[in-house]
Write a protein that holds these residues in place. Structure first.
Motif, mmCIF file in Angstrom:
data_model
loop_
_atom_site.group_PDB
_atom_site.id
_atom_site.type_symbol
_atom_site.label_atom_id
_atom_site.label_comp_id
_atom_site.label_asym_id
_atom_site.label_seq_id
_atom_site.Cartn_x
_atom_site.Cartn_y
_atom_site.Cartn_z
ATOM 1 N N UNK A 59 0.825 -1.210 0.000
ATOM 2 C CA UNK A 59 0.000 0.000 0.000
ATOM 3 C C UNK A 59 0.856 1.256 0.000
ATOM 4 N N UNK A 60 1.894 1.288 0.842
ATOM 5 C CA UNK A 60 2.763 2.459 0.929
ATOM 6 C C UNK A 60 3.518 2.680 -0.378
ATOM 7 N N UNK A 61 3.998 1.595 -0.979
ATOM 8 C CA UNK A 61 4.723 1.715 -2.243
ATOM 9 C C UNK A 61 3.827 2.313 -3.330
ATOM 10 N N UNK A 62 2.608 1.814 -3.428
ATOM 11 C CA UNK A 62 1.682 2.323 -4.439
ATOM 12 C C UNK A 62 1.347 3.793 -4.172
ATOM 13 N N UNK A 63 1.155 4.148 -2.902
ATOM 14 C CA UNK A 63 0.854 5.537 -2.564
ATOM 15 C C UNK A 63 2.010 6.464 -2.931
ATOM 16 N N UNK A 64 3.249 6.027 -2.699
ATOM 17 C CA UNK A 64 4.394 6.842 -3.080
ATOM 18 C C UNK A 64 4.473 7.061 -4.583
ATOM 19 N N UNK A 65 4.233 6.003 -5.348
ATOM 20 C CA UNK A 65 4.248 6.103 -6.808
ATOM 21 C C UNK A 65 3.135 7.024 -7.295
ATOM 22 N N UNK A 66 1.925 6.842 -6.782
ATOM 23 C CA UNK A 66 0.777 7.636 -7.226
ATOM 24 C C UNK A 66 0.964 9.117 -6.893
ATOM 25 N N UNK A 67 1.472 9.397 -5.702
ATOM 26 C CA UNK A 67 1.656 10.800 -5.312
ATOM 27 C C UNK A 67 2.647 11.507 -6.226
ATOM 28 N N UNK A 68 3.746 10.844 -6.570
ATOM 29 C CA UNK A 68 4.720 11.458 -7.481
ATOM 30 C C UNK A 68 4.088 11.700 -8.849
ATOM 31 N N UNK A 69 3.380 10.711 -9.362
ATOM 32 C CA UNK A 69 2.753 10.855 -10.677
ATOM 33 C C UNK A 69 1.681 11.945 -10.678
ATOM 34 N N UNK A 70 1.012 12.156 -9.547
ATOM 35 C CA UNK A 70 -0.004 13.200 -9.456
ATOM 36 C C UNK A 70 0.608 14.575 -9.222
ATOM 37 N N UNK A 94 4.310 13.465 7.319
ATOM 38 C CA UNK A 94 3.450 14.191 8.248
ATOM 39 C C UNK A 94 2.039 13.613 8.325
ATOM 40 N N UNK A 95 1.440 13.335 7.190
ATOM 41 C CA UNK A 95 0.010 13.067 7.189
ATOM 42 C C UNK A 95 -0.394 11.819 6.425
ATOM 43 N N UNK A 96 -0.027 11.724 5.160
ATOM 44 C CA UNK A 96 -0.588 10.677 4.302
ATOM 45 C C UNK A 96 -0.186 9.290 4.779
ATOM 46 N N UNK A 97 1.100 9.089 5.056
ATOM 47 C CA UNK A 97 1.577 7.777 5.477
ATOM 48 C C UNK A 97 0.924 7.272 6.753
ATOM 49 N N UNK A 98 1.000 8.045 7.856
ATOM 50 C CA UNK A 98 0.398 7.556 9.109
ATOM 51 C C UNK A 98 -1.090 7.266 9.013
ATOM 52 N N UNK A 99 -1.847 8.139 8.342
ATOM 53 C CA UNK A 99 -3.298 7.961 8.282
ATOM 54 C C UNK A 99 -3.672 6.766 7.405
ATOM 55 N N UNK A 100 -3.059 6.671 6.222
ATOM 56 C CA UNK A 100 -3.389 5.568 5.314
ATOM 57 C C UNK A 100 -3.014 4.230 5.950
ATOM 58 N N UNK A 101 -1.846 4.161 6.562
ATOM 59 C CA UNK A 101 -1.410 2.915 7.185
ATOM 60 C C UNK A 101 -2.309 2.563 8.370
ATOM 61 N N UNK A 102 -2.728 3.577 9.136
ATOM 62 C CA UNK A 102 -3.637 3.317 10.258
ATOM 63 C C UNK A 102 -4.982 2.789 9.760
ATOM 64 N N UNK A 103 -5.485 3.333 8.658
ATOM 65 C CA UNK A 103 -6.751 2.848 8.096
ATOM 66 C C UNK A 103 -6.597 1.401 7.622
ATOM 67 N N UNK A 104 -5.459 1.101 6.983
ATOM 68 C CA UNK A 104 -5.206 -0.273 6.548
ATOM 69 C C UNK A 104 -5.166 -1.214 7.761
ATOM 70 N N UNK A 105 -4.489 -0.777 8.826
ATOM 71 C CA UNK A 105 -4.408 -1.600 10.039
ATOM 72 C C UNK A 105 -5.780 -1.747 10.707
#
Length: 259
Positions: A59-70, A94-105
């Protein structure tokens, strides 16, 4: 024929809050009771942490790729393509990583804890533990809540690193930047005020995920249907708590660090 007495919705809501407070106090008290279940705690850390790493990493890898492309087209338009590593690292840590990972968890961990304890409640295993003299709250609840409180922050840190690496690979699809230069820009753009508040709030994310999962499982009704309801309710409630905690953390962080 006697009329059925119905309790108003707001009273049920207050009663539920009171039960949650009571459950949390019992959890705190049982932390300090002798005979801590270290083997169960280590097992839960393995189940919650290690077995979630693959999902968090992907999930984190895909989010990093998508954010750069966007982000790239907008920054290139303003001639700020060199700011991509800084923009990604600050926003992700700051924000995207902790929240997205917490939602996944919350989806994976809170649901599994709610379903597991709910099934134990339905099959009367919790009652059997009480009768045999065991402490189900200490064995089942304390170990799971502490494990989530400890492992979710570590999963968040691992997810941040993987997400930033995914951003590096995505950046090299159009541009060319060496890994050493990318890492230098990322580290130069981050400060302790970016990492520390985000890490602290992930501790509360983990506490909320573990507590909600255990509470919903422990208070599930009798019947097989209640197991699924406990798992579903645990995910929804934990996700809401994550957003509430994040909103409070952002306000506190803004007042203390980003004036």
């Amino acid at each position: 024929m006697a009329e059925e007495i119905t309790i108003p919705g707001w009273k049920k809501w207050l009663e539920d809050i009171g039960e949650q407070v009571s459950f949390f106090i019992r959890f705190i008290k049982n932390i300090f009771v002798g005979g801590f279940e270290w083997s169960e705690f280590v097992r839960q850390c393995y189940e919650i942490g290690y077995r979630s790493m693959m999902l968090v990493g992907i999930t984190s890898f895909i989010m990093g790729v998508v954010l750069i492309l966007q982000l790239r087209p907008t920054l290139v338009e303003f001639g700020a393509a060199s700011m991509l590593p800084k923009t990604l690292s600050v926003s992700f840590v700051r924000e995207i990583g902790p929240v997205i990972i917490a939602i996944i968890c919350a989806g994976k961990i809170a649901s599994s804890i709610g379903a597991e304890l709910g099934s134990m409640k339905v099959t009367e295993q919790l009652d059997a533990m009480d009768v045999s003299g065991a402490n189900p709250l200490q064995y089942l609840v304390v170990t799971r809540i502490l494990a989530t409180t400890i492992m979710v922050p570590f999963l968040s840190v691992i997810g941040d690193v993987i997400g930033l690496f995914g951003g590096f690979l995505a950046l090299n699809l159009r541009d060319h930047i060496s890994l050493s230069l990318y890492a230098t820009k990322v580290l130069a753009s981050l400060d302790y005020t970016d990492f520390l508040p985000a890490f602290i709030k992930t501790i509360f994310f983990g506490l909320a995920i573990g507590f909600v999962g255990c509470y919903k499982g422990f208070h599930s009704s009798k019947g097989t249907e209640s197991v699924g309801l406990a798992a579903n309710s645990a995910v929804v409630t934990a996700s809401l708590w994550i957003f509430v905690i994040d909103a409070i953390a952002v306000q506190i962080t803004s007042l203390l660090f980003y004036k």
